[in-house]
Write an enzyme that holds these catalytic residues in place. Structure first.
Site, mmCIF file in Angstrom:
data_model
loop_
_atom_site.group_PDB
_atom_site.id
_atom_site.type_symbol
_atom_site.label_atom_id
_atom_site.label_comp_id
_atom_site.label_asym_id
_atom_site.label_seq_id
_atom_site.Cartn_x
_atom_site.Cartn_y
_atom_site.Cartn_z
ATOM 1 N N GLY A 21 0.997 -1.210 0.137
ATOM 2 C CA GLY A 21 -0.264 0.014 -0.011
ATOM 3 C C GLY A 21 0.815 1.194 0.087
ATOM 4 O O GLY A 21 0.560 2.171 0.704
ATOM 5 N N TYR B 262 -13.591 -3.436 11.144
ATOM 6 C CA TYR B 262 -12.189 -2.764 10.945
ATOM 7 C C TYR B 262 -11.257 -3.068 12.183
ATOM 8 O O TYR B 262 -10.177 -3.510 12.375
ATOM 9 C CB TYR B 262 -12.342 -1.392 10.622
HETATM 10 P P1 NDP Z 1 -4.469 5.296 2.719
HETATM 11 O O1 NDP Z 1 -6.116 4.863 2.424
HETATM 12 O O2 NDP Z 1 -4.040 6.673 2.551
HETATM 13 O O3 NDP Z 1 -3.414 4.081 2.250
HETATM 14 C C1 NDP Z 1 -4.039 2.788 2.208
HETATM 15 C C2 NDP Z 1 -3.092 1.832 1.151
HETATM 16 O O4 NDP Z 1 -3.524 0.687 1.145
HETATM 17 C C3 NDP Z 1 -3.407 2.569 -0.371
HETATM 18 O O5 NDP Z 1 -2.073 2.315 -1.112
HETATM 19 C C4 NDP Z 1 -4.343 1.491 -0.890
HETATM 20 O O6 NDP Z 1 -4.247 1.290 -2.246
HETATM 21 C C5 NDP Z 1 -3.626 0.239 -0.128
HETATM 22 N N1 NDP Z 1 -4.691 -0.937 -0.267
HETATM 23 C C6 NDP Z 1 -6.080 -0.980 0.125
HETATM 24 N N2 NDP Z 1 -6.559 -2.312 -0.168
HETATM 25 C C7 NDP Z 1 -5.609 -2.977 -0.890
HETATM 26 C C8 NDP Z 1 -5.408 -4.026 -1.460
HETATM 27 N N3 NDP Z 1 -6.642 -4.936 -1.499
HETATM 28 N N4 NDP Z 1 -4.042 -4.770 -2.061
HETATM 29 C C9 NDP Z 1 -3.344 -3.773 -1.911
HETATM 30 N N5 NDP Z 1 -3.305 -2.514 -1.251
HETATM 31 C C10 NDP Z 1 -4.250 -2.020 -0.750
HETATM 32 O O7 NDP Z 1 -4.427 5.007 4.119
HETATM 33 P P2 NDP Z 1 -3.199 5.107 5.301
HETATM 34 O O8 NDP Z 1 -1.935 5.504 4.690
HETATM 35 O O9 NDP Z 1 -3.908 6.124 6.410
HETATM 36 O O10 NDP Z 1 -3.246 3.627 5.851
HETATM 37 C C11 NDP Z 1 -2.130 2.897 6.192
HETATM 38 C C12 NDP Z 1 -2.333 2.160 7.377
HETATM 39 O O11 NDP Z 1 -2.355 2.823 8.558
HETATM 40 C C13 NDP Z 1 -3.504 1.208 7.365
HETATM 41 O O12 NDP Z 1 -3.292 -0.167 7.627
HETATM 42 C C14 NDP Z 1 -4.495 1.738 8.267
HETATM 43 O O13 NDP Z 1 -5.189 0.801 8.835
HETATM 44 C C15 NDP Z 1 -3.288 2.292 9.450
HETATM 45 N N6 NDP Z 1 -3.963 3.578 10.107
HETATM 46 C C16 NDP Z 1 -4.221 4.602 9.492
HETATM 47 C C17 NDP Z 1 -4.558 5.605 10.286
HETATM 48 C C18 NDP Z 1 -4.829 7.070 9.749
HETATM 49 O O14 NDP Z 1 -5.249 7.838 10.526
HETATM 50 N N7 NDP Z 1 -4.799 7.383 8.715
HETATM 51 C C19 NDP Z 1 -4.896 5.404 11.940
HETATM 52 C C20 NDP Z 1 -4.451 4.242 12.256
HETATM 53 C C21 NDP Z 1 -4.054 3.023 11.497
HETATM 54 P P3 NDP Z 1 -5.183 2.204 -3.197
HETATM 55 O O15 NDP Z 1 -4.593 3.560 -3.205
HETATM 56 O O16 NDP Z 1 -5.121 1.283 -4.650
HETATM 57 O O17 NDP Z 1 -6.630 1.972 -2.445
#
Ligand code: NDP
Length: 326
Positions: free
Chosen positions: A53, A207
């Site tokens: 991701g 989630y």
């Molecule tokens: P974003 O939505 O900005 O990024 C998430 C990433 O995961 C994107 O690159 C997305 O790709 C990818 N992704 C989703 N589904 C799939 C899949 N099936 N296969 C491959 N890649 C996938 O979120 P964040 O950067 O905020 O999140 C990163 C992590 O941090 C996550 O695990 C989230 O749960 C965790 N987190 C985030 C918080 C926050 O406040 N933002 C708080 C707590 C935890 P695409 O762009 O193609 O959808």
């Protein structure tokens, strides 16, 4: 005249109060929201790191930092177009050419298997695996293999990926496996009779369960890897302004839009700030040799007590093995 003095006094008082309020908010933001940074200067020349991701949000900034430290960085993304744009961003920001994108859809076991076998063929080593990708609060839907989407992507996808890459990660030891969980895991619970929410689906409950599973996975993996030189970590990155809220109901977004900007300025980190705990776990000297723990704000933290029940961590591992046919 009296009125004028009174007015002056009011204006001065107002200005002082506003100044104090702004300074107070800035201090609150700095100490309570942004928190610690990864201050390790460790270089990663000759090392290989995989970030899932990595086309946006925390993952993209994590990839950038690792590339700046000299690692070969593999951006594991499901959308190749977005992935290519991220590769350009990371190359530009780091000055490194050793950055590639590889297609990985964590909602497809076939895609995970293809990705892993290509990585095992093409890469000599894997020093750092960052299980970062995630989806949040999706409406009820299933992965290609029929798993509930959030549990399937956030937990089962990373579970299979890690296991398929594990031998090479062990060969590259000392190496690290970092899984990005969330504070939300404190609200999670497991029900081994209905892990995929065939009844009473709740997008938030699901989630939270997937994020609890991330913490339990890192703990159990750490145990299983004792003595191998591979250490494992799970973490909460903070509240970060990213695209993670994309599945929030449109109505909620519209209602909150006018207040979202000031709130997110005050309460949310930037993606660069949000990448710090991941980086701390992945590279810092301070985290070296520590395994299976949950981290927050670049420090070890206490997880949900459900994540400390070893029997359940083992049970979750065995359940996950069955689901992904390992
Ligand atoms: P974003 O939505 O900005 O990024 C998430 C990433 O995961 C994107 O690159 C997305 O790709 C990818 N992704 C989703 N589904 C799939 C899949 N099936 N296969 C491959 N890649 C996938 O979120 P964040 O950067 O905020 O999140 C990163 C992590 O941090 C996550 O695990 C989230 O749960 C965790 N987190 C985030 C918080 C926050 O406040 N933002 C708080 C707590 C935890 P695409 O762009 O193609 O959808």
């Amino acid at each position: 005249m009296e009125f004028f003095n009174f007015g002056c006094c009011n204006v001065t008082t107002l200005m002082i109060c506003s100044g104090v309020a702004v300074l107070g908010l800035a201090a609150f933001r700095y100490f309570a929201i942004i928190g610690r940074s990864c201050n390790s200067k460790r270089r990663l020349d000759g090392k290989v790191a995989i970030v899932t991701g990595a086309n946006t949000g925390i993952g993209k900034e994590t990839a950038l930092d690792l590339a700046r430290r000299g690692a070969r960085v593999i951006l594991a993304c499901r959308d190749e177009k977005k992935g290519k744009a991220a590769v350009s961003y990371v190359k530009e920001g780091s000055g490194s050419e050793n950055v590639v994108i590889k297609k990985l859809d964590l909602a497809s076991l076939a895609s995970i298997r293809t990705f892993s076998s290509e990585i095992l063929d093409e890469e000599d080593r894997i020093d750092i695996l960052i299980n970062n990708a995630g989806v949040m609060f999706t409406p009820y839907c299933l992965t290609e293999d029929g798993f509930e989407m959030q549990f399937g992507t956030n937990h089962l996808g990373h579970f299979l990926l890690t296991n398929l890459l594990l031998d090479k990660i062990k060969e590259s030891a000392p190496s690290r496996i970092v899984t990005v969980s969330s504070l939300g895991h404190y609200f999670g619970s497991l029900d081994f009779n209905d892990m995929m929410w065939s009844k009473h689906y709740g997008s938030q409950k699901s989630y939270f369960r997937s994020k609890l599973a991330n913490v339990m996975f890192a703990r159990e993996l750490g145990k299983r890897l004792e003595g191998t030189g591979v250490t494992t970590y799970s973490l909460h990155p903070g509240s970060i302004n990213t695209e993670l809220g994309r599945h929030l109901v449109a109505g909620w977004k519209a209602i909150f839009k006018p207040i979202l900007y000031p709130i997110s300025w005050l309460l949310a980190k930037t993606p660069t700030q949000g990448a710090q705990t991941t980086l701390h776990c992945a590279v810092s000297e301070e985290a070296e040799g520590i395994t299976g723990k949950y981290w927050s704000n670049c420090s070890i933290a206490k997880p949900n007590k459900l994540a400390l029940i070893d029997e359940d961590c083992k049970k979750l591992w065995e359940y996950s093995e069955q689901q992904v046919n390992l």
